[in-house]
Design an enzyme around this catalytic site. Structure first.
Site, PDB file in Angstrom:
ATOM      1  N   GLU A   1     -17.379  50.572   6.059  1.00 28.28           N
ATOM      2  CA  GLU A   1     -15.985  50.771   6.463  1.00 28.28           C
ATOM      3  C   GLU A   1     -15.827  52.219   6.909  1.00 28.28           C
ATOM      4  O   GLU A   1     -16.081  53.134   6.134  1.00 28.28           O
ATOM      5  CB  GLU A   1     -15.050  50.457   5.291  1.00 28.28           C
ATOM      6  CG  GLU A   1     -13.606  50.871   5.503  1.00 28.28           C
ATOM      7  CD  GLU A   1     -13.004  50.285   6.776  1.00 28.28           C
ATOM      8  OE1 GLU A   1     -13.039  49.050   6.936  1.00 28.28           O
ATOM      9  OE2 GLU A   1     -12.515  51.074   7.628  1.00 28.28           O
TER      10      GLU A   1
ATOM     11  N   ASN B   1      -6.753  46.270   9.792  1.00 34.93           N
ATOM     12  CA  ASN B   1      -5.449  45.707  10.121  1.00 34.93           C
ATOM     13  C   ASN B   1      -5.064  44.582   9.169  1.00 34.93           C
ATOM     14  O   ASN B   1      -3.882  44.302   8.968  1.00 34.93           O
ATOM     15  CB  ASN B   1      -5.452  45.123  11.548  1.00 34.93           C
ATOM     16  CG  ASN B   1      -5.169  46.163  12.614  1.00 34.93           C
ATOM     17  OD1 ASN B   1      -4.520  47.174  12.351  1.00 34.93           O
ATOM     18  ND2 ASN B   1      -5.652  45.912  13.815  1.00 34.93           N
TER      19      ASN B   1
ATOM     20  N   GLY C   1       0.814  38.356   6.531  1.00 28.10           N
ATOM     21  CA  GLY C   1       0.695  37.529   5.335  1.00 28.10           C
ATOM     22  C   GLY C   1       0.877  36.037   5.517  1.00 28.10           C
ATOM     23  O   GLY C   1       1.448  35.373   4.647  1.00 28.10           O
TER      24      GLY C   1
ATOM     25  N   ARG D   1       4.149  34.324  20.945  1.00 29.26           N
ATOM     26  CA  ARG D   1       4.403  35.762  21.029  1.00 29.26           C
ATOM     27  C   ARG D   1       4.541  36.281  22.450  1.00 29.26           C
ATOM     28  O   ARG D   1       5.392  37.111  22.745  1.00 29.26           O
ATOM     29  CB  ARG D   1       3.251  36.504  20.331  1.00 29.26           C
ATOM     30  CG  ARG D   1       3.314  36.331  18.848  1.00 29.26           C
ATOM     31  CD  ARG D   1       2.084  36.883  18.165  1.00 29.26           C
ATOM     32  NE  ARG D   1       2.246  36.780  16.719  1.00 29.26           N
ATOM     33  CZ  ARG D   1       1.298  37.080  15.845  1.00 29.26           C
ATOM     34  NH1 ARG D   1       0.120  37.502  16.273  1.00 29.26           N
ATOM     35  NH2 ARG D   1       1.518  36.975  14.561  1.00 29.26           N
TER      36      ARG D   1
END
Lengths: 516, 516
Positions: B79, B87, B93, B339
């Site tokens: 990482e 992200n 969620g 979207r």
């Protein structure tokens, strides 16, 4: 192979290095896995060397070759197919110029900014604006260059879809051969001839980051990438990739737009594959916008490829006739809208659309064209002729009353000098529709231009994918370069793009400092 | 450098080879030109070796790490940032599942094919269909895995834009941390911890075509790519790139879509740059569809980044309130459209749009969420509260009469169980709007997801740009992979994508034969 490498050259071996050994020996290097085609290393000695290697013999490659030769560079001009010209030689024969002498003669007001606006609008503002500006600013100069330098002949101005005004110089020859042939003649005078059946198999990029030459396959037999005899050519100054797009490469098309696989026909010649682009990416070029693939709206399902249809559909019917949806008898799009708008509209109507004109319209739209077009198109079964509107409607199952109403509405607009229905540009030459016979071409969009390609800067230098900086020794021009046309290219702007950036690359490549 | 190379290793040197020497010695290798960042060669000896290297600690990387470890592979989990989660940990969620137990409980009919259809529609059919199918087919299994394997808790079903029905499991935690934290806990139990501040500087691809390891920079300080200490790690089996997209990389965004440069805000964390993708392309991965970049429609100009706004705009107002154009007082889009449709509509209205709900709607949309959201959003100045509709209209210059009419029309639809105006899905829970106070979030789309990335196959193997075949030893998953979502990703499908393909890659990587 990993053991072998250790024995030979110690710790610093790479797959490029390994394969380089094969390339240097002038032999095709067989890969163990088959799943890998690695970049090539520098040969120890080169089979040939020149200043500038130009790959591709469409407008862009030939323009680059002329300029580079003129600037004193020695040039190797490579063409993988049996004949030169690529898509350029079979293209529609129109080149955009904003604010030209012909426009002045006809009293048409235009400007560089208007052309920029038109290109950006068609491109949905995805165009790299600095590249668009160069094309627009140099558009008149570029056409003038074809006249002064090449002796190219034009028959007048055409109004191409998506352009605010008529601004496209139409070649007297009726196709791109009207420029390609004079380009080839010019090069012959200069002592440069295309090397046909010469595939650019690999670009050679050195550890120092510079592109220094290519591996070609001579006597290549398209599309067999293993055919022909490998040979290395050193580019003392630069390589110019003018290798075109991938319109005739269903597998790469499908990767970038799964809707556009092999079921779809294309206007492109068989050489328009992604192989050169794949090689460019493999040595670190930056791919931009590859999923924007343009369908030409003016093609016919009654012939293969580009064919005759566009001459009538765009040249005649879009200005002097109408496009109608046969299911409704109504117009469905501004016939002079940009390509994407029109192709999308035809697809939305299930491809059940025709372009038609009356006899008067045919004559007006064909003025100055080779007179045998009509017969050729009829013979090919692409242009259909009907003695009356009634028979035309019956043959295509068009509701006759609706069709008549469509024509009446349009004809009223001719009187008023305004197309109230679709807002199409109406020149003084447009007349009322009504004189038999009637001519029809059925419509079915085909893959025409691939907007994506290698990222370049204003100098036509290729951009490295990691650093974002120019790759020394590599230029990319024409359809192989991406970002110029954004989401969709305007008709007649490819000529301007290819010739302008081809010349820029040729001039810049000749001025590069040689590396040995 | 070219002379040096000849002296050292004869004819077979390449730029990869040269740079490999530096990498092998564990030292950063300074380039002469600065315009070139070449691929790296195999080190003679490795500083460390493991079975599987996983780069990135979002959903996909962590899922891959869990599966690879479970299958017995030793794992290095890298990482680059100071904290894990990318992200994923800050995301909204919700995870899509078609035909789930929760849907059955609520009597909602759904199917794998319906989810596929929804994803393809939002993606404008540019999605690679074989990848979409895998996500949809495994969607219920994937959610079940988070419950059974990780103990993840959900608070119910959400209806995300573009989905035909409510099918998205909403995390009790209210953000992606509800999965990332259990993933990290699980890995800790298994003895795997993320190595933070460890940049994947280069992928290492061998002459034989296989990816065999990486060069990392330990103690990396984002975003300085030269910071930290180089180290080589060998991957006996494979490398899995789960490095995310480039939503927070204005320069690469701009290259692929010039409209989306640095002026535009993004929901993405600072690590979402194109650097890993550039490295992948440089070793021969195939870039697909990079110019499709998604704007999230539910963000606010009154805060930076993702922020609080989406919780209200999507979670509350899209189902229980309305989105209106302040200039007209009217709705301008189906609040549950995909979207792209919604972001385009907001941009077309000049960003002069708000999302609002009444007090009842707020309660319904917030059920099960952390109760302090309302206060936090108000404190941040993102959620605005008005004691009456009149005051809300006045504050945002909305024509009051038009706004009242909009609400009346919608309320009539609530009675009828149908949204006649926009065709929005109406669940039984939706009530009439009218109870003060009223809540408002202003709308301004931000860059959210980059659809393009490395081409992969159903096994999550990366595809070689020249051969079109899988690259042995390299998997790409999550947002770093392209083609999955086509032109535009549906909300809550990233979770399904990342977890499903992360698991697939982890399982497959662990099963690869080691190369030494």
């Amino acid at each position: 192979m990993s053991e072998q490498s250790k024995n030979k050259i110690g710790k610093a071996v790479t797959r490029r290095a390994m394969l380089g050994a094969g390339a240097a020996a002038g032999a095709a290097f067989a890969l163990g896995s088959g799943a890998e085609a690695a970049p090539q290393a520098m040969p120890e000695s080169w089979d040939e060397e020149v200043d500038v290697i130009i790959v591709g013999t469409g407008f862009a490659g030939l323009a680059a070759a002329i300029e580079a030769t003129k600037a004193g560079a020695s040039v190797a001009l490579l063409e993988k197919m049996r004949t030169p010209g690529g898509n350029s030689i079979i293209s529609g024969g129109v080149i955009a110029a904003a604010g030209s002498p012909l426009q002045a003669e006809e009293g048409i007001e235009d400007s560089v900014q208007t052309l920029i606006d038109d290109m950006m609008k068609a491109g949905l503002n995805l165009n790299h604006p600095e590249l668009v500006r160069i094309i627009a600013e140099k558009s008149v100069e570029t056409v003038q260059w074809t006249i002064d330098e090449l002796g190219v002949e034009y028959r007048g101005l055409a109004h191409m879809g998506g352009h605010a005004v008529p601004r496209s110089y139409a070649l007297a020859a009726g196709s791109g051969s009207g420029i390609v042939v004079p380009q080839l003649d010019k090069l012959k005078e200069m002592g440069v001839e295309p090397r046909t059946r010469t595939l650019m198999k690999h670009l050679l990029r050195d550890p120092d980051g510079r592109v220094k030459g290519v591996i070609v396959h001579e006597k290549y037999r398209h599309p067999d990438l293993d055919s022909g005899t490998p040979k290395s050519i050193k580019a003392r100054k630069a390589v110019i990739m003018a290798t075109g797009g991938f319109g005739n490469d269903p597998s790469f098309r499908k990767l970038q737009d799964p809707r556009l696989g092999g079921e779809l026909d294309t206007t492109n010649h068989p050489g328009a594959t992604a192989q050169p682009l794949r090689e460019a990416m493999n040595i670190g070029c930056t791919l931009v916008q590859p999923s924007w693939i343009q369908l030409g709206p003016w093609t016919s399902p009654d012939e293969r490829g580009f064919g005759y249809a566009p001459h009538f559909v765009q040249g005649v019917a879009a200005s002097y006739g109408l496009w109608v949806d046969t299911q409704t008898g109504k117009r469905f799009v501004n016939e002079l809208a940009d390509r994407k708008t029109r192709a999308d509209a035809i697809l939305a109507a299930g491809n059940k659309c025709i372009a038609f004109s009356d006899a008067d319209g045919y004559v007006k739209g064909s003025t100055g064209r080779p007179t045998d077009n009509l017969d050729k198109m009829k013979e090919a079964g692409v242009l259909l002729e009907y003695p009356s509107l009634e028979e035309m409607a019956a043959a295509h199952n068009i509701p006759l009353d609706a069709l008549k109403e469509t024509i009446e509405t349009f004809n009223a607009g001719v009187d008023a000098g305004e197309d109230s229905e679709m807002g199409r540009y109406m020149s003084d030459k447009v007349g009322k529709i009504g004189t038999a016979p009637f001519y029809v071409v059925r419509l079915s969009p085909k893959v025409h231009h691939t907007m994506g390609g290698c990222a370049i800067n204003e100098k036509a230098e290729a951009i490295d994918v990691v650093s974002g900086e120019p790759i020394v020794g590599l230029y990319v021009v024409g359809e192989a370069a991406g970002g110029v046309h954004g989401a969709s290219r305007l008709g007649s702007c490819a000529y301007a793009d290819c010739l302008t950036f081809g010349r820029i690359a040729g001039q810049n490549a000749a001025a590069v400092e040689s590396w040995s």
